[in-house]
Scaffold this active site. Structure first.
Site, PDB file in Angstrom:
ATOM      1  N   ARG A  10     -40.273 -71.652 -17.496  1.00 58.24           N
ATOM      2  CA  ARG A  10     -40.201 -70.903 -16.238  1.00 58.24           C
ATOM      3  C   ARG A  10     -41.476 -70.060 -16.055  1.00 58.24           C
ATOM      4  O   ARG A  10     -41.936 -69.860 -14.938  1.00 58.24           O
ATOM      5  CB  ARG A  10     -38.951 -70.001 -16.205  1.00 58.24           C
ATOM      6  CG  ARG A  10     -38.879 -68.979 -17.317  1.00 58.24           C
ATOM      7  CD  ARG A  10     -37.726 -68.022 -17.153  1.00 58.24           C
ATOM      8  NE  ARG A  10     -37.590 -67.142 -18.305  1.00 58.24           N
ATOM      9  CZ  ARG A  10     -37.088 -65.920 -18.272  1.00 58.24           C
ATOM     10  NH1 ARG A  10     -36.678 -65.407 -17.118  1.00 58.24           N
ATOM     11  NH2 ARG A  10     -36.973 -65.194 -19.357  1.00 58.24           N
ATOM     12  N   GLU A  58     -29.326 -69.040  -1.009  1.00 53.65           N
ATOM     13  CA  GLU A  58     -30.057 -70.231  -1.441  1.00 53.65           C
ATOM     14  C   GLU A  58     -30.033 -71.360  -0.406  1.00 53.65           C
ATOM     15  O   GLU A  58     -31.041 -72.045  -0.203  1.00 53.65           O
ATOM     16  CB  GLU A  58     -29.481 -70.741  -2.766  1.00 53.65           C
ATOM     17  CG  GLU A  58     -29.695 -69.818  -3.938  1.00 53.65           C
ATOM     18  CD  GLU A  58     -28.687 -68.682  -4.026  1.00 53.65           C
ATOM     19  OE1 GLU A  58     -28.833 -67.815  -4.902  1.00 53.65           O
ATOM     20  OE2 GLU A  58     -27.738 -68.677  -3.206  1.00 53.65           O
ATOM     21  N   PHE A  83     -27.873 -72.582  -8.788  1.00 58.54           N
ATOM     22  CA  PHE A  83     -27.843 -72.235  -7.369  1.00 58.54           C
ATOM     23  C   PHE A  83     -28.611 -73.243  -6.515  1.00 58.54           C
ATOM     24  O   PHE A  83     -28.304 -73.428  -5.338  1.00 58.54           O
ATOM     25  CB  PHE A  83     -28.412 -70.830  -7.158  1.00 58.54           C
ATOM     26  CG  PHE A  83     -27.747 -69.779  -7.997  1.00 58.54           C
ATOM     27  CD1 PHE A  83     -26.391 -69.843  -8.271  1.00 58.54           C
ATOM     28  CD2 PHE A  83     -28.483 -68.732  -8.531  1.00 58.54           C
ATOM     29  CE1 PHE A  83     -25.772 -68.875  -9.049  1.00 58.54           C
ATOM     30  CE2 PHE A  83     -27.863 -67.758  -9.312  1.00 58.54           C
ATOM     31  CZ  PHE A  83     -26.508 -67.833  -9.579  1.00 58.54           C
ATOM     32  N   HIS A 109     -33.812 -71.767 -15.485  1.00 58.47           N
ATOM     33  CA  HIS A 109     -32.573 -71.398 -16.182  1.00 58.47           C
ATOM     34  C   HIS A 109     -31.572 -72.558 -16.228  1.00 58.47           C
ATOM     35  O   HIS A 109     -30.383 -72.395 -15.974  1.00 58.47           O
ATOM     36  CB  HIS A 109     -31.931 -70.166 -15.530  1.00 58.47           C
ATOM     37  CG  HIS A 109     -32.728 -68.917 -15.688  1.00 58.47           C
ATOM     38  ND1 HIS A 109     -33.960 -68.752 -15.077  1.00 58.47           N
ATOM     39  CD2 HIS A 109     -32.480 -67.776 -16.379  1.00 58.47           C
ATOM     40  CE1 HIS A 109     -34.450 -67.574 -15.392  1.00 58.47           C
ATOM     41  NE2 HIS A 109     -33.592 -66.957 -16.178  1.00 58.47           N
ATOM     42  N   ASP A 117     -25.592 -65.753 -20.279  1.00 60.78           N
ATOM     43  CA  ASP A 117     -25.117 -65.786 -18.892  1.00 60.78           C
ATOM     44  C   ASP A 117     -23.858 -66.637 -18.741  1.00 60.78           C
ATOM     45  O   ASP A 117     -23.152 -66.528 -17.743  1.00 60.78           O
ATOM     46  CB  ASP A 117     -26.211 -66.321 -17.960  1.00 60.78           C
ATOM     47  CG  ASP A 117     -27.324 -65.306 -17.754  1.00 60.78           C
ATOM     48  OD1 ASP A 117     -27.197 -64.180 -18.270  1.00 60.78           O
ATOM     49  OD2 ASP A 117     -28.314 -65.641 -17.080  1.00 60.78           O
ATOM     50  N   ARG A 167     -35.133 -71.201 -19.611  1.00 63.00           N
ATOM     51  CA  ARG A 167     -35.279 -69.765 -19.882  1.00 63.00           C
ATOM     52  C   ARG A 167     -35.807 -69.518 -21.293  1.00 63.00           C
ATOM     53  O   ARG A 167     -36.582 -68.590 -21.526  1.00 63.00           O
ATOM     54  CB  ARG A 167     -33.908 -69.088 -19.728  1.00 63.00           C
ATOM     55  CG  ARG A 167     -33.895 -67.609 -20.068  1.00 63.00           C
ATOM     56  CD  ARG A 167     -32.474 -67.080 -20.062  1.00 63.00           C
ATOM     57  NE  ARG A 167     -32.403 -65.636 -20.210  1.00 63.00           N
ATOM     58  CZ  ARG A 167     -31.272 -64.950 -20.298  1.00 63.00           C
ATOM     59  NH1 ARG A 167     -30.113 -65.588 -20.250  1.00 63.00           N
ATOM     60  NH2 ARG A 167     -31.290 -63.648 -20.427  1.00 63.00           N
TER      61      ARG A 167
END
Length: 312
Positions: A10, A58, A83, A109, A117, A167
């Site tokens: 990322r 989004e 998303f 991610h 998460d 990530r």
């Protein structure tokens, strides 16, 4: 020997966007209130007038990106994979894929390495979803060098591209002079007994597992498939002809991802036994990234053990 450098892809995404923007005025970056996490804040600091924060919306962001593409801009729409591929799937399909617009989707991610998460944010279905959209190019780079090259290649080509980033910091295993080509896999290690086809974060683990397998007399060939669509069928078939056995490894569901793409190819053109390693029709859950990879047998030891068992 010095320790292997590790960088999250990322971050590579954010840095590559800055490098591209210095040369191309038509590049714009969109984000959905996640610039710090997706690392597009690196771009925002240097090119604030070419960064659009669309807020936590989004689907709307994809629509804006589509509109910008019709005006000659090259938009990179950025958010978490969950998303992008999940929440905004309809918009990607109908407003980007159907008219085949020049929109690039930077999905960060991805996979279980999102860690704490938890299952709601660990997208293990995105490759499967994006593969189904006609004309969509799907890229899942393995390290910093490959990720930066992938972003630049995505900009250079015309049409929609889905870029998958992680990530977790990934080992840098490619050289700086590495030449990236969309649709062309990379032979990482030669072998004669089994072909291990890996993508993304799994590539470095697959190479390490193959080195351990040599001690057991199993000589594994390792292929890095960074572009899952279009797939480098020629390289995969050539390796399968040599080893007669294929094992795929992905930080993704074994349904619809890399393994399925490889099976689609081989079942039609060179049938050999294929075993798919990945998430076996289950959700992930909350926990440290490295512990989750260990639990799902997607670290070096896990891949090594599974391949050894299969070969026995």
């Amino acid at each position: 020997m010095s320790e292997i450098k590790k960088i999250a892809t990322r971050e590579s995404y954010g840095n590559a966007l800055v490098e591209l923007a210095k040369e191309h005025d038509d590049l714009v970056v969109l984000d959905a209130d996640l610039a710090a996490a997706t690392k597009t804040n690196i771009f925002k600091k240097q090119f604030p007038d070419r960064h659009i924060d669309c807020g936590i919306a989004e689907a709307n962001m994809i629509g804006i990106a589509a509109g910008l593409a019709t005006c000659g801009k090259v938009p990179f729409a950025s958010t978490f994979a969950m998303f992008a591929a999940g929440r905004a799937f309809e918009q990607i399909r109908n407003t980007v894929g159907y008219p085949h617009l020049n929109v690039k989707i930077g999905a960060t991610h991805a996979g279980i390495s999102v860690g704490e998460d938890g299952a709601t944010h660990q997208c293990n279905e995105d490759i499967a979803l994006m593969r189904t959209i006609p004309g969509m190019t799907v890229i899942n780079p393995c390290d910093d060098i490959e990720a930066r090259a992938a972003v630049k290649a995505a900009y250079a080509m015309k049409g929609p591209v889905y870029l998958r980033f992680g990530r977790l910091a990934a080992p840098v295993i490619n050289r700086e002079d590495y030449e990236f080509q969309i649709g062309k896999g990379v032979l990482m290690r030669e072998g004669t007994d089994v072909t291990i086809v890996a993508t993304g974060l799994m590539v470095s683990y697959a190479v390490e597992a193959a080195e351990k397998l040599t001690q057991d007399g199993i000589h594994a060939e390792v292929i890095n498939i960074h572009t899952i669509k279009p797939l480098d069928e020629e390289l995969i078939i050539k390796s399968a002809q040599k080893t007669k056995r294929v094992i795929t490894v992905e930080e993704h569901s074994i349904i619809g991802g890399l393994g399925s793409a490889v099976c689609d190819c081989l079942s039609e053109k060179y049938p050999v036994p294929v075993t798919k390693l990945g998430l076996k029709d289950v959700f992930g859950h909350s926990g440290p990234a490295l512990e989750l990879l260990k639990e799902f047998k997607l670290d070096t030891t896990g891949i090594y053990g599974q391949v050894k068992e299969i070969m026995q």
